[in-house]
Design a protein around this motif. Structure first.
Motif, PDB file in Angstrom:
ATOM      1  N   GLU A 208      57.501  -7.518  23.390  1.00 11.87           N
ATOM      2  CA  GLU A 208      56.857  -6.654  24.382  1.00 11.87           C
ATOM      3  C   GLU A 208      55.732  -7.368  25.132  1.00 11.87           C
ATOM      4  OE1 GLU A 208      57.398  -6.091  21.207  1.00 11.87           O
ATOM      5  OE2 GLU A 208      58.294  -4.126  20.892  1.00 11.87           O
ATOM      6  N   CYS A 209      55.169  -8.396  24.520  1.00 12.10           N
ATOM      7  CA  CYS A 209      54.031  -9.097  25.151  1.00 12.10           C
ATOM      8  C   CYS A 209      54.158 -10.564  24.768  1.00 12.10           C
ATOM      9  CB  CYS A 209      52.707  -8.505  24.707  1.00 12.10           C
ATOM     10  SG  CYS A 209      52.577  -8.315  22.915  1.00 12.10           S
ATOM     11  N   ALA A 210      55.243 -11.170  25.225  1.00 15.37           N
ATOM     12  CA  ALA A 210      55.595 -12.504  24.735  1.00 15.37           C
ATOM     13  C   ALA A 210      54.582 -13.577  25.095  1.00 15.37           C
ATOM     14  CB  ALA A 210      56.973 -12.877  25.259  1.00 15.37           C
ATOM     15  N   ALA A 226      46.925 -16.876  20.827  1.00 13.45           N
ATOM     16  CA  ALA A 226      47.050 -17.842  21.921  1.00 13.45           C
ATOM     17  C   ALA A 226      47.650 -17.147  23.125  1.00 13.45           C
ATOM     18  CB  ALA A 226      47.936 -19.003  21.495  1.00 13.45           C
ATOM     19  N   VAL A 227      47.125 -17.456  24.307  1.00 14.51           N
ATOM     20  CA  VAL A 227      47.698 -16.944  25.554  1.00 14.51           C
ATOM     21  C   VAL A 227      48.468 -18.085  26.176  1.00 14.51           C
ATOM     22  CG1 VAL A 227      47.160 -16.092  27.873  1.00 14.51           C
ATOM     23  CG2 VAL A 227      45.884 -15.237  25.904  1.00 14.51           C
ATOM     24  N   ASP A 228      49.758 -17.861  26.400  1.00 16.76           N
ATOM     25  CA  ASP A 228      50.635 -18.915  26.898  1.00 16.76           C
ATOM     26  C   ASP A 228      50.769 -18.807  28.402  1.00 16.76           C
ATOM     27  OD1 ASP A 228      53.846 -20.193  25.678  1.00 16.76           O
ATOM     28  OD2 ASP A 228      52.679 -20.701  27.443  1.00 16.76           O
ATOM     29  N   MET A 229      50.084 -19.697  29.114  1.00 17.69           N
ATOM     30  CA  MET A 229      50.109 -19.653  30.574  1.00 17.69           C
ATOM     31  C   MET A 229      51.460 -20.104  31.133  1.00 17.69           C
ATOM     32  SD  MET A 229      47.128 -18.486  31.144  1.00 17.69           S
ATOM     33  CE  MET A 229      46.920 -18.648  32.923  1.00 17.69           C
ATOM     34  N   THR A 230      52.295 -20.743  30.305  1.00 20.41           N
ATOM     35  CA  THR A 230      53.627 -21.130  30.809  1.00 20.41           C
ATOM     36  C   THR A 230      54.553 -19.915  30.833  1.00 20.41           C
ATOM     37  OG1 THR A 230      54.614 -21.724  28.666  1.00 20.41           O
ATOM     38  CG2 THR A 230      53.361 -23.435  29.799  1.00 20.41           C
ATOM     39  N   MET A 231      54.167 -18.863  30.123  1.00 18.42           N
ATOM     40  CA  MET A 231      55.000 -17.656  30.133  1.00 18.42           C
ATOM     41  C   MET A 231      54.502 -16.628  31.135  1.00 18.42           C
ATOM     42  SD  MET A 231      56.046 -17.149  26.201  1.00 18.42           S
ATOM     43  CE  MET A 231      57.579 -16.388  26.605  1.00 18.42           C
ATOM     44  N   ASP A 232      53.190 -16.633  31.398  1.00 16.86           N
ATOM     45  CA  ASP A 232      52.653 -15.755  32.431  1.00 16.86           C
ATOM     46  C   ASP A 232      51.491 -16.479  33.096  1.00 16.86           C
ATOM     47  OD1 ASP A 232      51.598 -13.840  34.095  1.00 16.86           O
ATOM     48  OD2 ASP A 232      51.493 -12.263  32.567  1.00 16.86           O
ATOM     49  N   GLY A 233      51.771 -17.034  34.278  1.00 16.86           N
ATOM     50  CA  GLY A 233      50.757 -17.805  34.984  1.00 16.86           C
ATOM     51  C   GLY A 233      49.657 -16.952  35.575  1.00 16.86           C
TER      52      GLY A 233
END
Lengths: 266, 193
Positions: A208-210, A226-233
């Protein structure tokens, strides 16, 4: 020194993101409402402070105490208006105690480790100090350091990680709980105990919030989000991490604990 | 601030019962947390098998760590910490996931007959028989026992073998033994790592 519009834009982006995520994460609405108000307060503190950094002195020693103390009244009344009851009670107590106790609280927030103060005091202290510390930190050259678990610029503990694009992969940066700076820290390693066995370093993520996931260590049972900027820029790391407090609840239920909470106490 | 690792104390999410450290009601977050479909992935550092640059990769496998359950590969990315490639990958490396998990993988042998425009399924036994027959026929025709100077060479020059860089050491051992035993001199594998 960073031009003021860059600093202001950074804070405005955080505020917009908090407003946006309040709609997407109703379970965290109360916390994000407080956070949005706090970010507006922090913006004013940041924009109003123009201290030039002195690179030869430690960052914490250069914090403008009088700016922080003057800001304290603002965060206390904000907490009374937007915070949960327990926080409002603490805010009223501190308002009543007056500026001398605020100075002591701020001194503790600057120099001692977080376990020395209550959750509420940690919130008030960091809310005032983070914008001042960030203003100083942005003037210092970035440090590329992948072996240190504490902030190379101010010695602060990391409250979360950010994954930023690096080639076809992502580099992991730890984000400082005090000065909001980021520094490179290698993947697949526990910053707290140094564990490097991949079987002991699970990553937990929700469909739901990958773009926000839990990076845990089964050896020391600590974790970071961790916030993955490659998944949500479009994510804003500080805010997206705070919005997914449900993951902190999940991690807590599964026996993991953070070393330092984010500003909202999660 | 000098912090040793011993000083990394742990903090829980709850302040008092049902409330967070700052006093937020935990119930809505608890409800959201229970509804999340959480999966557990393991990240493994590895090396791209294709060329001698030997770029670092990270392979993500999903699974709860239960014994006798093969973890499923779900993602492959460049390893940002690897000194050779720093996370970058060429198109072959970027598509490594397809190398491991691909719906279009051939699951049975096929043959395209001379002059034909399509592939036909063929059984394993028949495929092996046809390959063996052609091999024997060609080797009987072209095997060179002695060269022009009368030296024993035992060469078979009309056969070549092309392997691939993802072939394992075990497979390559069998290739070398079987091909050299038949006299094949043209062996190419593309293995560089």
């Amino acid at each position: 020194m960073e031009t003021s519009w860059i600093a202001e834009k950074r804070w405005r982006d955080r505020i917009s993101r908090a407003r946006e995520l309040r709609q997407q994460h109703p379970a965290a609405e109360a916390a994000l409402r407080l956070y949005e108000a706090t970010l507006k307060f922090q913006t004013d503190v940041a924009v109003g402070s123009k201290t030039l950094v002195q690179p030869e002195i430690s960052l914490r020693e250069q914090i403008n105490f009088s700016s922080a103390t003057s800001a304290m009244a603002g965060i206390l009344s904000l907490a009374i208006e937007y915070g949960p009851d327990a926080l409002a009670v603490e805010a009223r107590r501190l308002e009543h105690a007056g500026p001398e106790s605020w100075v002591k609280l701020l001194e503790s927030a600057v120099s001692a480790d977080p376990s020395a103060r209550s959750g509420a005091e940690d919130f008030f202290g960091r809310a005032c100090l983070q914008p001042l510390a960030e203003n100083l930190q942005t003037q210092l050259p970035k440090v590329a350091n992948s072996i240190q678990a504490t902030c190379p610029l101010c010695g602060g503990l990391p409250q979360m990680a950010v994954l930023r694009p690096e080639g076809e992969g992502a580099s992991r940066f730890l984000l400082c709980s005090f000065c909001l700076g980021e520094w490179l820290y290698r993947r697949i390693a526990c910053p707290w105990c140094g564990e490097e066995d991949k079987e002991k370093l699970p990553r937990y993520s929700a469909e739901e919030c990958a773009h926000v996931h839990v990076e845990a260590c089964d050896t020391c049972k600590r974790y970071l989000k961790a916030v993955d900027m490659t998944m949500d820029g479009l994510a804003v790391p500080l805010v997206d991490e705070a919005a997914l407090a449900a993951l902190d609840v999940w991690a807590d239920d599964h026996g993991y604990a953070k070393v330092i909470r984010n500003l909202l106490g999660f | 601030m000098d912090l040793s690792r011993r000083a990394f104390l742990k903090t829980g999410v709850a302040g008092t019962v049902g409330l967070s450290v700052l006093g937020f009601d935990l119930q809505p977050l608890q409800a959201q947390s229970s509804s999340l479909k959480i999966s557990r992935t393991t990240q493994t550092r590895s090396t791209c098998p294709y060329c001698s640059v030997s770029c670092g990769i990270i392979i993500h496998t999903i699974g709860d760590g239960a014994k006798n359950v093969t973890p499923q590969v779900v993602h492959v990315e460049g390893d940002p910490d690897h000194p050779i490639n720093r996370g970058t990958l060429c198109p072959k490396g970027s598509s490594l996931l397809q190398d491991i998990v691909n719906e279009r993988r051939l699951l049975k042998p096929q043959v395209r007959r001379p002059g034909s425009d399509h592939w036909e399924d063929i059984g394993w036994d028949q495929a092996i028989d046809e390959i063996a027959t052609r091999t024997k026929t060609l080797r009987d025709a072209d095997f060179i026992e002695k060269d022009a100077k009368g030296q024993t060479v035992n060469r078979w020059e009309s056969m070549a073998f092309a392997g691939g860089c993802t072939d394992t050491n075990e497979f390559n051992y069998l290739v070398v033994k079987s091909m050299r035993a038949m006299g094949v001199t043209c062996l190419e594998n593309q293995a560089r790592v």
